[in-house]
Write a protein that holds these residues in place. Structure first.
Motif, short mmCIF file in Angstrom:
data_model
loop_
_atom_site.label_atom_id
_atom_site.label_comp_id
_atom_site.label_asym_id
_atom_site.label_seq_id
_atom_site.Cartn_x
_atom_site.Cartn_y
_atom_site.Cartn_z
N ARG A 116 0.97 -1.35 -0.44
CA ARG A 116 -0.08 -0.72 -0.04
C ARG A 116 1.10 0.82 0.02
NH1 ARG A 116 -2.23 2.74 3.99
NH2 ARG A 116 -2.08 1.51 5.54
N ILE A 117 1.04 1.81 -1.03
CA ILE A 117 1.34 3.33 -1.44
C ILE A 117 1.53 3.99 -0.30
CG2 ILE A 117 2.78 4.55 -3.31
CD1 ILE A 117 3.81 2.02 -3.82
N VAL A 118 2.43 4.84 0.12
CA VAL A 118 2.21 6.19 1.08
C VAL A 118 2.15 6.81 0.38
CG1 VAL A 118 3.20 6.98 3.21
CG2 VAL A 118 2.51 4.49 3.91
N ALA A 119 3.73 7.19 0.09
CA ALA A 119 4.10 8.45 -0.67
C ALA A 119 4.61 8.26 -1.86
CB ALA A 119 5.00 9.54 0.36
N SER A 120 5.31 9.22 -2.83
CA SER A 120 6.76 8.86 -3.87
C SER A 120 7.33 9.74 -4.01
CB SER A 120 5.25 7.72 -4.94
OG SER A 120 6.45 7.42 -6.12
N GLY A 121 8.71 10.16 -4.43
CA GLY A 121 8.75 10.85 -5.41
C GLY A 121 8.65 10.72 -6.56
N MET A 122 8.66 12.32 -6.69
CA MET A 122 8.71 12.46 -8.84
C MET A 122 10.60 12.66 -9.12
SD MET A 122 5.18 14.56 -9.10
CE MET A 122 5.51 14.11 -11.05
N CYS A 123 10.65 11.94 -10.05
CA CYS A 123 12.77 11.38 -10.65
C CYS A 123 12.05 12.16 -12.05
CB CYS A 123 12.41 10.61 -10.20
SG CYS A 123 14.39 10.53 -10.68
N HIS A 124 13.20 12.58 -12.28
CA HIS A 124 14.02 12.88 -14.17
C HIS A 124 13.63 12.38 -14.84
CE1 HIS A 124 13.87 17.39 -13.58
NE2 HIS A 124 15.10 17.65 -12.09
N SER A 125 13.18 10.82 -14.31
CA SER A 125 13.18 10.18 -15.22
C SER A 125 11.81 9.48 -15.77
CB SER A 125 13.62 8.89 -14.23
OG SER A 125 14.78 9.05 -14.15
N ASP A 126 11.14 10.16 -14.95
CA ASP A 126 9.58 10.10 -14.69
C ASP A 126 9.03 11.17 -15.68
OD1 ASP A 126 8.95 8.19 -13.10
OD2 ASP A 126 8.78 9.77 -11.29
N ASP A 127 9.16 12.43 -15.69
CA ASP A 127 9.25 13.18 -16.98
C ASP A 127 9.88 12.55 -18.30
OD1 ASP A 127 7.50 15.38 -16.64
OD2 ASP A 127 9.87 16.31 -18.20
N VAL A 128 10.86 12.20 -18.06
CA VAL A 128 11.73 11.48 -19.58
C VAL A 128 10.76 11.01 -20.54
CG1 VAL A 128 13.38 9.68 -20.19
CG2 VAL A 128 13.99 11.81 -18.84
N VAL A 129 10.72 9.82 -19.49
CA VAL A 129 9.17 9.00 -20.30
C VAL A 129 7.80 9.97 -20.70
CG1 VAL A 129 7.29 7.41 -20.07
CG2 VAL A 129 9.79 7.30 -18.33
N ARG A 130 7.45 10.57 -20.15
CA ARG A 130 6.50 11.82 -20.43
C ARG A 130 6.71 12.19 -21.52
NH1 ARG A 130 4.56 16.11 -16.34
NH2 ARG A 130 2.49 17.20 -17.11
N GLN A 131 8.00 12.84 -22.14
CA GLN A 131 8.49 13.53 -23.17
C GLN A 131 9.03 13.05 -24.28
OE1 GLN A 131 7.39 16.87 -22.70
NE2 GLN A 131 7.86 17.19 -20.28
N GLY A 132 9.17 11.56 -24.21
CA GLY A 132 9.34 10.83 -25.28
C GLY A 132 10.86 10.11 -25.06
N TYR A 133 11.62 10.61 -24.36
CA TYR A 133 13.08 10.30 -24.26
C TYR A 133 13.34 9.26 -24.77
CZ TYR A 133 13.47 14.87 -24.46
OH TYR A 133 13.28 16.84 -24.33
N THR A 134 12.48 7.60 -24.14
CA THR A 134 12.44 6.60 -24.09
C THR A 134 11.45 6.25 -24.00
OG1 THR A 134 12.31 6.85 -21.63
CG2 THR A 134 14.89 6.10 -22.26
#
Ligand SMILES: [Zn+2]
Ligand SMILES: [Zn+2]
Length: 372
Positions: A33-51
């Motif tokens: 059960r997730i309590v919290a999650s950090g956001m990392c640049h690698s998440d955004d890298v996916v969102r921007q289509g770099y991978t």
């Protein structure tokens, strides 16, 4: 079971909180059960289509939470355990056996295939559309099915909301120094870029006994924070010649160690040029190709280029160590964090991208409070 997750339905789209179906755990899996999650640049890298990934996808890979259910073949974990979630690894290939689980033979499959080995999805939409899992966890969600190799137990006095980033950004930054460069007490180091990875590297350098910890960035407010967290010197590379400034701080010798966390070619260049004879550089960020002269840049100067994937860390050892440093007051990473409720995920992503916030942390369980 039904869960709530932030779904990315296509490139450059905002995150959409949707109800998804999360598959039952198998015998070798754990439900957290997730309590919290950090956001990392690698998440955004996916969102921007770099991978490239199959959309829709649920991102998030710095989760922390409480174990809800444990498969019957899993040993060492039970419901109620507090955990940080990091990358998954097989535990029996040569890399895993030699303490380099981030180079596991099965790394891509375990972390980035997005489905189980038999191709069954972990996540599906109500109309049956499979949703890709990310980095072995997909922590932008209220629950996650993970491999026990991803888990590190933390004691219940630790604030679970803060420790998710120990699974990726802080692990990489501190591990690059502790396991990759291994600076000796009294040595000098320059850290280029003062995001989460750079600041973690800096705190590790301070703990290692570096007498000069030089933070380089282009944002004054970040350099101020770097100073608070242990940088002995700061350089704003917008208005100073970095190489000259570092030579001046090191009696004309250069630094013994440097870390690049920017991936910008000109900065990587600087991180090599500021090294003393015998110095070592660790490039951490994903960089484009660039030219180096192996003879002049390295051989003639007896310099080393050190690769340290995910900080060469064994998560279970390094995360416990970071928690201990934090408790001892040596790892003030909480100063980098800003909490957001889960529904504010798009705002959090924006403030991270603009550089306003160094480490956004999403809170999935608002009822959670650390034990006194
Ligand atoms: Zn990351
Ligand atoms: Zn392995």
């Amino acid at each position: 079971m039904k869960i709530k997750a932030a779904v990315l339905n296509g490139l450059h789209q905002p995150y959409e909180i949707e109800e998804l179906e999360l598959s039952e755990i198998r015998d070798d899996e754990v439900l957290v059960r997730i309590v919290a999650s950090g956001m990392c640049h690698s998440d955004d890298v996916v969102r921007q289509g770099y991978t490239e990934y199959q959309m829709p996808i649920v991102l998030g890979h710095e989760g922390s939470g409480i174990i809800d259910k444990v498969g019957k073949n899993v040993v060492g974990y039970e419901p109620g355990d507090h955990v940080v979630i990091s990358f998954a690894y097989c535990g029996h290939c040569d890399s895993c056996l030699t303490g380099l689980p981030a180079s596991c033979d099965d790394w891509n499959h375990l972390n980035f295939h997005g489905k189980r080995k038999d191709d069954t999805p972990y996540l599906t939409k109500s109309d049956g559309t499979p949703v890709t899992r990310f980095f072995g966890q997909s922590s932008f969600s209220t629950f996650a099915v993970v491999s026990p190799s991803s888990l590190t137990k933390v004691d219940k006095s630790v604030d679970l909301r803060l420790v998710g980033p120990f699974g990726c950004g802080f692990l990489t930054g501190s591990g690059t120094v502790f396991n990759g460069l291994r600076p000796e007490p009294g040595s000098t180091i320059a850290i280029f870029g003062t995001g989460a990875v750079g600041l973690a590297a800096m705190m590790a350098a301070k703990i290692s006994g570096c007498t000069k910890v030089i933070a380089v960035d282009i944002h004054d407010h970040r350099l101020e924070l770097a100073k608070e967290l242990g940088a002995t010197h700061t350089i704003n590379s917008k208005n100073a010649d970095v190489k000259e400034a570092i030579l001046e701080l090191t009696h004309g010798k250069g630094v013994n160690y440097s870390v690049d966390t920017t991936g910008v070619n000109a900065v990587v260049r600087n991180s090599i040029d500021v090294l003393a004879v015998g110095g070592s550089v660790a490039p951490v960020a994903a960089a484009r190709e660039m030219e180096i002269n192996t003879t002049n840049d390295f051989t003639m100067q007896n310099r080393n280029l050190v690769g340290a994937r995910m900080g060469k860390a064994v998560p279970q050892l390094s995360i416990r160590q970071m928690v201990d440093f934090y408790k001892a007051g040596n790892f003030g990473f909480d100063k980098l964090a800003k909490f957001y409720t889960f529904d504010k995920i798009n705002e959090a992503a924006e403030e991270s991208l603009s550089g306003k916030v160094i480490k956004p942390i999403l809170i999935m369980d608002e009822t959670y409070a650390p034990e006194a």
